[in-house]
Design an enzyme around this catalytic site. Structure first.
Site, PDB file in Angstrom:
ATOM      1  N   ASP A 470       0.799  -1.371   0.074  1.00 32.65           N
ATOM      2  CA  ASP A 470       0.005  -0.150  -0.055  1.00 32.65           C
ATOM      3  C   ASP A 470       0.922   1.226  -0.144  1.00 32.65           C
ATOM      4  O   ASP A 470       1.928   1.077   0.257  1.00 32.65           O
ATOM      5  CB  ASP A 470      -1.003  -0.033   1.212  1.00 32.65           C
ATOM      6  CG  ASP A 470      -2.065   0.832   1.092  1.00 32.65           C
ATOM      7  OD1 ASP A 470      -2.339   1.577   0.008  1.00 32.65           O
ATOM      8  OD2 ASP A 470      -3.162   0.091   1.873  1.00 32.65           O
ATOM      9  N   ASP A 537     -10.352   2.027  -3.575  1.00 32.84           N
ATOM     10  CA  ASP A 537     -10.963   1.937  -1.988  1.00 32.84           C
ATOM     11  C   ASP A 537     -12.887   2.048  -2.199  1.00 32.84           C
ATOM     12  O   ASP A 537     -13.260   1.749  -1.093  1.00 32.84           O
ATOM     13  CB  ASP A 537     -10.666   2.933  -1.072  1.00 32.84           C
ATOM     14  CG  ASP A 537      -9.287   2.651  -0.393  1.00 32.84           C
ATOM     15  OD1 ASP A 537      -8.801   1.489  -0.814  1.00 32.84           O
ATOM     16  OD2 ASP A 537      -8.860   3.330   0.221  1.00 32.84           O
TER      17      ASP A 537
HETATM   18  C1  DGJ Z   1      -5.751   1.733   1.867  1.00 32.82           C
HETATM   19  C2  DGJ Z   1      -6.115   0.759   1.261  1.00 32.82           C
HETATM   20  O1  DGJ Z   1      -6.749   0.942  -0.174  1.00 32.82           O
HETATM   21  C3  DGJ Z   1      -7.251  -0.220   1.913  1.00 32.82           C
HETATM   22  O2  DGJ Z   1      -7.681  -1.263   1.251  1.00 32.82           O
HETATM   23  C4  DGJ Z   1      -6.611  -0.795   3.077  1.00 32.82           C
HETATM   24  O3  DGJ Z   1      -5.550  -1.623   2.951  1.00 32.82           O
HETATM   25  C5  DGJ Z   1      -6.218   0.442   4.103  1.00 32.82           C
HETATM   26  N1  DGJ Z   1      -5.234   1.304   3.124  1.00 32.82           N
HETATM   27  C6  DGJ Z   1      -5.252   0.001   5.125  1.00 32.82           C
HETATM   28  O4  DGJ Z   1      -4.919   1.144   5.884  1.00 32.82           O
END
Ligand code: DGJ
Length: 747
Positions: A470, A537
């Site tokens: 991430d 997201d």
């Molecule tokens: C952002 C990601 O896009 C989410 O899926 C998740 O992993 C969060 N970060 C976790 O902090």
């Protein structure tokens, strides 16, 4: 083996693409033509093609209007954006002139049908060496023809003087015909990535910049330019992609001289690249593609990506990611129960997201301390990993390696590892916080070593199969504090590639997902090192359908993570049925992001039915051609995949909204073999889509349990030219339609 090419006109041809280079001026090559493969040109006509492409000069302009070079220079009389911009101290060396000193080809056999003409057919790489003796610079231009018919180029500049050369920008352009008067690219923001935007090409520069230190939610993706109105099915289009995961530029430029180009470069921050004697800088790959219709362009890209040796070959496993199920609430028993339920319904990969490491109880602490937190995991992670493996699933783990929380042991021990531009590690001198975090300077070898060793050690000791990598903030004031805060986004981006390469080499078989708060880091360079991207997201199916429909211009479905989330979207608050969520997540690498331990048996059965359907169909979805059909009703969207051999297709009819008119008109399907007959029928998985009103061609009631109806048999020609009546659906509902080659005698 390389051959030297002594030709002034070079025809590069691979797959459906020709690129004709005019090198007759012995300068930077000029693209005289690029587009549909030229199959019948002789040496003479190729030479004349280059000549014929030269334009006349208007009044009060350079006496000789040189065709624009692949790196446009002021010395050519080019009045647009320069391709190469830089200088030495006292403002010297800022107006380079490049002389061609050598051409070499590595690839399929080259032929030289005429004295000054070279035909280089098939995949291969042309290297063009250029020097500027006055300004003491040398440049290597690399033009690679990819077999399917895509071209990619990059350039490497070297400083041949003892005084340093400060590079501002090095970019590459492709010429565009003036008929190409409309631009299509994408933009976006968090949770709303891949939003398409069309606009006319106007005089001047249409410049897209990403200054995020990552590809960016608003990155243009592939920039397409074509004659107004080009569509999924038709219209000649040229596409360009700047393949870079850091700051970058993409532009379309039209000058009053009648010259029009599009180009790409890395966006360098002030002072970022200062070349000492014999030091070099290389641009990102700039990709060019040509096609008729956007679907064709997408499928060309998919063929190329699928042909890479590193492209994922195994069936894309159904994934459970626990993020939206538990967020930071890590409880071993609950997470093991989730794994039990997941395994029962057919999940194949289990991913433990954020929250497992030291002090990470929320998003305000812990990043950088990549040690399992014994407070929440008293026995470590091994019991969960073993449990998941014993259930026959792979285990994935979340990391955010390039980041650090100010509230972490790492930040306290190594404040100089944090990126900053003010030359001080004092909190008020550091960049503004973003999600309560700062960026680690991974261009420092000791930082890279620390991260790499933590990741590799966890992967190896725990037996991790998959990383979710991430990156949850933009880079702001991203300087190197060990060098007084000098700008370091370029170095950071290169260091990321190095880190990923090294981890992959040390952990063979490990798969990696590129996530950056969703789709903030999706480009063709990161995808060389990762196996999946997290599209967004925002898992709301209405939003996702749009995103996936656009993202296929960049990636095939198997590389896109698409999940079934809870009925109420955590991002938009919209409620949707499982039928709509399942039928949306199908188009990608299917997964779940929902607390499935709370579901009752009928809901679990329905989810299991979606999983089974995905597993039955993933071979088709992950190898076929994408087809997007315009419908007469803009609130309806028809998206599908047809197998390469045209035997089978699966489509989703998506009703986005209520249109002023009832669903009139017919659905017409492209991509089939017009000479064959096909059975077309709806496929209902679990609960039927809401409001389904069934036209006679269903041949029965698809909402009955089992939902198998015979459909009807039509020719491929009839399906494309005449079509079938549109079934009615409620808004935000999806109906799957299957089309199979039908041979009489077989049911
Ligand atoms: C952002 C990601 O896009 C989410 O899926 C998740 O992993 C969060 N970060 C976790 O902090």
């Amino acid at each position: 083996m390389s051959v030297n090419v002594e030709a002034s006109v070079i025809h590069l041809q691979a797959g459906c693409l020709s690129v004709v280079l005019d090198c007759s001026l012995k300068e930077i090559p000029r693209i005289a033509y690029w587009g549909q493969a030229l199959r019948h040109e002789s040496a003479q006509t190729l030479r004349d093609l280059a000549l014929a492409s030269q334009m006349v000069a208007e009044g009060n302009s350079p006496d000789y209007l040189k065709p624009v070079g692949m790196i446009p220079l002021e010395s050519d009389g080019w009045m647009g954006r320069p391709g190469l911009s830089g200088s030495r101290t006292k403002g010297l060396g800022w107006a380079p002139r490049l002389a061609l000193v050598g051409l070499s080809w590595t690839g399929a056999p080259a032929t030289f049908p005429g004295e000054s003409v070279g035909v280089l057919s098939g995949p291969g790489t042309l290297e063009v060496s250029l020097v500027d003796k006055t300004n003491k610079l040398s440049l290597l231009l690399v033009i690679e023809m990819i077999d399917v018919g895509i071209v990619r180029c990059c350039a490497r500049i070297t400083n041949d003087a003892h005084s340093s050369y400060l590079l501002d920008e090095l970019g590459l352009v492709f010429p565009l015909p003036l008929e190409a008067n409309q631009i299509l690219d994408t933009t976006g923001r968090w949770g709303k990535e891949r939003h398409p935007q069309r606009r006319p090409v106007t005089l001047g520069t249409d410049l897209r910049e990403s200054r995020h230190g990552r590809t960016g939610f608003d990155a243009p993706g592939v920039t397409f330019v074509g004659a107004e109105g080009f569509s999924f099915a038709s219209g000649e289009v040229w596409g360009l992609h700047t393949a870079y995961s850091g700051n970058h530029r993409t532009w379309v430029e039209k000058l009053p001289t009648g010259q029009q180009v599009f180009g790409g470069s890395e966006l360098l921050l002030p002072g970022e690249v200062e070349l000492g004697y014999q030091e070099s800088y290389t641009t990102p790959w700039i990709y060019g593609l040509h096609s008729y219709g956007l679907d064709c362009a997408a499928n060309l890209v998919h063929s190329w990506l699928r042909s890479r040796p590193g492209h994922p070959k195994t069936p894309r496993p159904v994934t459970l990611n626990v993020w939206e199920a538990v967020y930071f609430r890590h409880d071993q028993e609950e997470l093991c129960q989730l794994a039990d339920v997941a395994a029962k319904i057919g999940v194949e990969r289990y991913v433990l997201d954020d929250g497992w490491f030291l002090n990470r109880r929320n998003d305000q602490a812990g990043l950088g301390d990549w040690y399992v937190d014994s407070e929440v995991w008293p026995g470590g992670l091994q019991p969960l990993v073993d449990h998941v493996h014993d259930l026959g699933m792979q285990f994935g783990l979340w990391f955010e390696p390039e980041m650090v929380s100010p509230d972490s042991n790492l930040a306290r021990e190594h404040p100089e590892w944090i990126m900053g531009a003010q030359g001080s590690t004092d909190a008020d001198q550091l960049p503004p916080l973003w999600r309560h975090q700062q960026v680690l300077n991974i261009s420092l070898p000791e930082v890279r070593d620390y991260i790499e060793n933590r990741v590799v050690s966890l992967v190896q000791t725990l037996g991790i199969d998959y990383l979710k990598w991430d990156h949850n903030r933009d880079l702001i004031e991203a300087g190197d504090l060990t060098a007084q805060g000098r700008a370091a986004v370029h170095a950071q981006t290169k260091a990321l590639y190095q880190l990923l390469d090294s981890i992959r080499q040390r952990c063979p078989g490990l798969e990696i997902e590129s996530c950056a708060s969703g789709g903030g880091r999706i480009d063709w360079e990161i995808i060389e090192r990762t196996d999946r991207v997290w599209v967004s997201d925002c898992i709301d199916p209405v939003e996702r359908q749009e995103m996936v429909g656009q993202l296929v211009q960049l990636l095939p479905l198997e590389l896109m993570g698409t999940h079934v989330a809870s009925p109420v979207s955590h991002t938009t608050g919209r409620t949707s049925t499982l039928s709509a969520r399942g039928a949306t997540a199908l188009w990608g690498h299917f997964g779940i992001e929902w607390n499935i331990a709370t579901l009752d048996q009928p809901q679990l059965d329905e989810l299991a039915a979606w999983i089974a359907f995905y597993r039955e169909n993933r071979a088709l979805l992950h190898s076929g051609k994408v087809v997007r059909c315009e419908t007469p009703d803009p609130s309806l969207w028809l998206f599908g995949v047809v197998s390469e051999d045209c035997q089978r297709g699966l489509f989703a009819l998506i009703c986005r909204d209520r249109a002023p008119l009832a669903p009139i008109g017919r659905l017409r399907f492209r991509g089939l073999n017009q000479g064959w007959e096909y059975r077309i029928r709806p496929r209902v998985v679990g609960e039927p889509p809401g409001g389904l009103t069934q036209p006679p061609w269903f041949g029965g009631d698809a909402t009955e349990p089992g939902g198998e109806v015979p459909g009807t048999v039509l020719g491929g020609e009839a399906l494309e030219l005449s079509g079938v009546a549109t079934p009615r659906l409620n808004p935000e509902q999806v109906l799957l339609i299957e089309i199979e080659h039908h041979q009489f005698g077989r049911s």
